[in-house]
Scaffold this active site. Sequence first.
Site, PDB file in Angstrom:
ATOM      1  N   ARG A 118       0.745  -1.101   0.112  1.00 32.90           N
ATOM      2  CA  ARG A 118       0.013   0.090   0.079  1.00 32.90           C
ATOM      3  C   ARG A 118       0.940   1.517  -0.254  1.00 32.90           C
ATOM      4  NH1 ARG A 118      -3.308  -2.782   3.704  1.00 32.90           N
ATOM      5  NH2 ARG A 118      -5.334  -3.527   2.554  1.00 32.90           N
ATOM      6  N   LYS A 140       3.462  11.400 -11.561  1.00 41.11           N
ATOM      7  CA  LYS A 140       2.487  10.624 -12.483  1.00 41.11           C
ATOM      8  C   LYS A 140       3.342   9.228 -12.573  1.00 41.11           C
ATOM      9  CE  LYS A 140      -0.422  13.870 -14.846  1.00 41.11           C
ATOM     10  NZ  LYS A 140      -0.660  14.451 -16.268  1.00 41.11           N
ATOM     11  N   GLU A 182      10.288  17.359 -25.207  1.00 42.00           N
ATOM     12  CA  GLU A 182       9.197  18.025 -23.856  1.00 42.00           C
ATOM     13  C   GLU A 182      10.037  19.218 -23.497  1.00 42.00           C
ATOM     14  OE1 GLU A 182       6.831  16.380 -22.873  1.00 42.00           O
ATOM     15  OE2 GLU A 182       6.897  14.356 -22.991  1.00 42.00           O
ATOM     16  N   LYS A 224       8.179  22.686 -14.566  1.00 40.46           N
ATOM     17  CA  LYS A 224       7.219  21.778 -14.296  1.00 40.46           C
ATOM     18  C   LYS A 224       6.928  21.838 -12.796  1.00 40.46           C
ATOM     19  CE  LYS A 224       5.927  17.118 -14.600  1.00 40.46           C
ATOM     20  NZ  LYS A 224       5.913  15.917 -15.183  1.00 40.46           N
ATOM     21  N   GLU A 234      -4.021  17.707 -11.223  1.00 40.50           N
ATOM     22  CA  GLU A 234      -4.509  17.735 -12.694  1.00 40.50           C
ATOM     23  C   GLU A 234      -5.824  18.296 -12.795  1.00 40.50           C
ATOM     24  OE1 GLU A 234      -2.336  15.982 -16.090  1.00 40.50           O
ATOM     25  OE2 GLU A 234      -4.458  15.919 -16.955  1.00 40.50           O
ATOM     26  N   ARG A 238      -2.166  22.052 -14.623  1.00 41.73           N
ATOM     27  CA  ARG A 238      -1.334  20.851 -14.949  1.00 41.73           C
ATOM     28  C   ARG A 238      -1.626  20.224 -16.239  1.00 41.73           C
ATOM     29  NH1 ARG A 238       1.376  16.172 -11.218  1.00 41.73           N
ATOM     30  NH2 ARG A 238       2.671  15.275 -13.087  1.00 41.73           N
ATOM     31  N   ASN A 242       0.475  18.601 -21.010  1.00 42.05           N
ATOM     32  CA  ASN A 242       0.185  17.726 -21.971  1.00 42.05           C
ATOM     33  C   ASN A 242       0.007  18.025 -23.293  1.00 42.05           C
ATOM     34  OD1 ASN A 242      -0.180  15.408 -20.200  1.00 42.05           O
ATOM     35  ND2 ASN A 242      -1.974  16.238 -19.524  1.00 42.05           N
ATOM     36  N   HIS A 245      -0.006  15.712 -26.123  1.00 38.92           N
ATOM     37  CA  HIS A 245       0.135  14.357 -25.868  1.00 38.92           C
ATOM     38  C   HIS A 245      -1.026  13.587 -26.316  1.00 38.92           C
ATOM     39  CE1 HIS A 245       3.537  15.834 -23.526  1.00 38.92           C
ATOM     40  NE2 HIS A 245       3.452  14.806 -22.876  1.00 38.92           N
ATOM     41  N   HIS A 249      -0.017  10.326 -27.857  1.00 46.89           N
ATOM     42  CA  HIS A 249      -0.436   9.014 -26.994  1.00 46.89           C
ATOM     43  C   HIS A 249      -1.044   8.127 -27.994  1.00 46.89           C
ATOM     44  CE1 HIS A 249      -0.266  10.473 -22.708  1.00 46.89           C
ATOM     45  NE2 HIS A 249       0.916  10.489 -23.064  1.00 46.89           N
ATOM     46  N   HIS A 262       8.051   7.822 -27.388  1.00 48.95           N
ATOM     47  CA  HIS A 262       7.183   8.781 -26.770  1.00 48.95           C
ATOM     48  C   HIS A 262       7.489  10.424 -27.102  1.00 48.95           C
ATOM     49  CE1 HIS A 262       4.604  10.746 -23.775  1.00 48.95           C
ATOM     50  NE2 HIS A 262       5.488  11.340 -23.440  1.00 48.95           N
TER      51      HIS A 262
HETATM   52  P1  NAD Z   1      12.840   4.890 -22.219  1.00 47.47           P
HETATM   53  O1  NAD Z   1      12.658   4.782 -20.497  1.00 47.47           O
HETATM   54  O2  NAD Z   1      12.101   3.657 -22.697  1.00 47.47           O
HETATM   55  O3  NAD Z   1      14.284   5.110 -22.315  1.00 47.47           O
HETATM   56  C1  NAD Z   1      14.606   5.099 -23.483  1.00 47.47           C
HETATM   57  C2  NAD Z   1      15.707   4.265 -23.958  1.00 47.47           C
HETATM   58  O4  NAD Z   1      16.913   4.667 -23.532  1.00 47.47           O
HETATM   59  C3  NAD Z   1      15.596   2.740 -23.500  1.00 47.47           C
HETATM   60  O5  NAD Z   1      16.091   1.755 -24.259  1.00 47.47           O
HETATM   61  C4  NAD Z   1      16.609   3.076 -22.335  1.00 47.47           C
HETATM   62  O6  NAD Z   1      17.181   1.519 -21.782  1.00 47.47           O
HETATM   63  C5  NAD Z   1      17.623   3.556 -22.712  1.00 47.47           C
HETATM   64  N1  NAD Z   1      18.240   4.386 -21.966  1.00 47.47           N
HETATM   65  C6  NAD Z   1      17.849   5.132 -20.836  1.00 47.47           C
HETATM   66  N2  NAD Z   1      19.087   5.933 -20.142  1.00 47.47           N
HETATM   67  C7  NAD Z   1      20.131   5.642 -20.846  1.00 47.47           C
HETATM   68  C8  NAD Z   1      21.474   6.141 -20.756  1.00 47.47           C
HETATM   69  N3  NAD Z   1      21.903   7.008 -19.944  1.00 47.47           N
HETATM   70  N4  NAD Z   1      22.447   5.715 -21.736  1.00 47.47           N
HETATM   71  C9  NAD Z   1      21.967   4.702 -22.682  1.00 47.47           C
HETATM   72  N5  NAD Z   1      20.660   4.238 -22.733  1.00 47.47           N
HETATM   73  C10 NAD Z   1      19.837   4.665 -22.104  1.00 47.47           C
HETATM   74  O7  NAD Z   1      12.033   6.184 -22.544  1.00 47.47           O
HETATM   75  P2  NAD Z   1      11.812   7.597 -22.045  1.00 47.47           P
HETATM   76  O8  NAD Z   1      11.808   8.501 -23.183  1.00 47.47           O
HETATM   77  O9  NAD Z   1      12.726   8.013 -20.905  1.00 47.47           O
HETATM   78  O10 NAD Z   1      10.672   7.544 -21.399  1.00 47.47           O
HETATM   79  C11 NAD Z   1       9.244   7.419 -21.915  1.00 47.47           C
HETATM   80  C12 NAD Z   1       8.306   6.985 -21.000  1.00 47.47           C
HETATM   81  O11 NAD Z   1       8.081   8.047 -20.271  1.00 47.47           O
HETATM   82  C13 NAD Z   1       6.816   6.979 -21.687  1.00 47.47           C
HETATM   83  O12 NAD Z   1       6.292   5.769 -21.285  1.00 47.47           O
HETATM   84  C14 NAD Z   1       6.041   7.893 -21.236  1.00 47.47           C
HETATM   85  O13 NAD Z   1       4.669   7.770 -21.266  1.00 47.47           O
HETATM   86  C15 NAD Z   1       6.666   8.369 -19.829  1.00 47.47           C
HETATM   87  N6  NAD Z   1       6.684   9.712 -19.546  1.00 47.47           N
HETATM   88  C16 NAD Z   1       5.818   9.939 -18.135  1.00 47.47           C
HETATM   89  C17 NAD Z   1       5.745  11.145 -17.674  1.00 47.47           C
HETATM   90  C18 NAD Z   1       5.332  11.628 -16.279  1.00 47.47           C
HETATM   91  O14 NAD Z   1       4.826  12.506 -15.942  1.00 47.47           O
HETATM   92  N7  NAD Z   1       5.219  10.268 -15.459  1.00 47.47           N
HETATM   93  C19 NAD Z   1       6.152  12.316 -18.387  1.00 47.47           C
HETATM   94  C20 NAD Z   1       6.603  12.148 -19.866  1.00 47.47           C
HETATM   95  C21 NAD Z   1       6.585  10.786 -20.186  1.00 47.47           C
HETATM   96  N1  GLY Z   2       3.699  14.822 -18.146  1.00 43.51           N
HETATM   97  C1  GLY Z   2       2.730  15.628 -17.788  1.00 43.51           C
HETATM   98  C2  GLY Z   2       2.549  15.480 -16.390  1.00 43.51           C
HETATM   99  O1  GLY Z   2       3.404  15.143 -15.628  1.00 43.51           O
HETATM  100  O2  GLY Z   2       1.570  16.315 -16.045  1.00 43.51           O
END
Ligand code: NAD
Ligand code: GLY
Length: 363
Positions: A118, A140, A182, A224, A234, A238, A242, A245, A249, A262
């Site tokens: 939890r 998030k 971003e 942010k 949100e 907030r 997006n 997005h 998405h 992404h």
């Molecule tokens: P990811 O986590 O898939 O990383 C991209 C690639 O880079 C992967 O293959 C990873 O292994 C590699 N990698 C990571 N760091 C590395 C490094 N330093 N050196 C070499 N390789 C490395 O993708 P991402 O673009 O980081 O994240 C995308 C995700 O984030 C999506 O699922 C998206 O929905 C989410 N997201 C969430 C929020 C939020 O607010 N929570 C905001 C934006 C995006």
């Molecule tokens: N990436 C959008 C948010 O964090 O609200």
Amino acid sequence: MRTLQLDLADRGYPIHIGSGLLSEPALYRPYIRGRRVVVISDSHVAALYGEQVCAALTDFDPRLLTFAAGEPSKSLDTYALLADQLIAGRFDRRVTLVALGGGVVGDMTGFLAATFQRGVDFIQVPTTLLAQVDSSVGGKTGVNRPGGKNLLGAFYQPRCVLVDTATLATLPRRELVAGLAEVIKYGLIADEPFLTWLEQALPALLGGDETALQQAIYRSCEIKATIVAADERESGQRALLNLGHTFGHAIEAATGYSAWLHGEAVGLGMLMAAALSQRLGRLPAADCARVAAVLKRAGLPTRLPGDIDTATLLGFMAGDKKVLDGELRLVALDAIGRGVIVSGVAPTLLADVINAAHASETA
Ligand code: NAD
Ligand code: GLY
């Protein structure tokens, strides 16, 4: 090292930004309450940085859990595998999880932290540009389903964020470019002078200049943190984070979360949002062209391939989390640096924007 604070009453936390931070035991220690730490990472990042992070955490008997790198792993299956390993390892509610990786690792680990026993503490150690400017900050967390992106999740804040910009040296260029989408987003929704700075700093950022990257990350996190502190769940502003997005998405879901990164999908989505803003009479054509130009110079896609059809995208957009009482809300631009939330956009207008993105290099 520079530090920002995300102000959220008793759940506020620092965001440390600097080079070499992930090897510093003193940066983790104040945020670990129990005796055990589990580092969660993906196959790429664990191989590169898992040992260094575990070495910084030796006082907490660290265990490293990994899963296959890539967006398809952001799933309930991976979540269950990780949870079962925590259960089998008899970790209790004083365990601290450390998310070492990009947004996939951060979102998955955060969701696991929100739900295991939890709720247990977690620390974000983002290693992609995208995660350092966006996903590691703001709480998030979640996983994807075949029917839509991030549809299962929770708001759950980390105890701190350690942004080690030295990790960007190993990041593939395509991932760096995706992260820039971003960064550009913050300029578009909230800070025109920042966009102007980015336009001139793009060669340095694309060349991996750590000083320029730290500046971009600091300002992105600052924007942010301000928005999240004012609207954590949100219920209002907030949603501006997006921009692009809902389109993005839908592109990701329509292509099975594997063809587009992404950030790439969000970049094209922001171009579609700018085109929509122009058609709504909110954004001058010259500003829309400026959005297209900066995305193109950053190396982001500016055209929707023909195999992603308009009806499929509209279907996924109708299932977006910003749909309220059946009505889709979208982020548009009133100017560069001024995002706005709009609703009641006619589906025919959305279809026109998507068709234009198919047809032209600059939507
Ligand atoms: P990811 O986590 O898939 O990383 C991209 C690639 O880079 C992967 O293959 C990873 O292994 C590699 N990698 C990571 N760091 C590395 C490094 N330093 N050196 C070499 N390789 C490395 O993708 P991402 O673009 O980081 O994240 C995308 C995700 O984030 C999506 O699922 C998206 O929905 C989410 N997201 C969430 C929020 C939020 O607010 N929570 C905001 C934006 C995006
Ligand atoms: N990436 C959008 C948010 O964090 O609200």
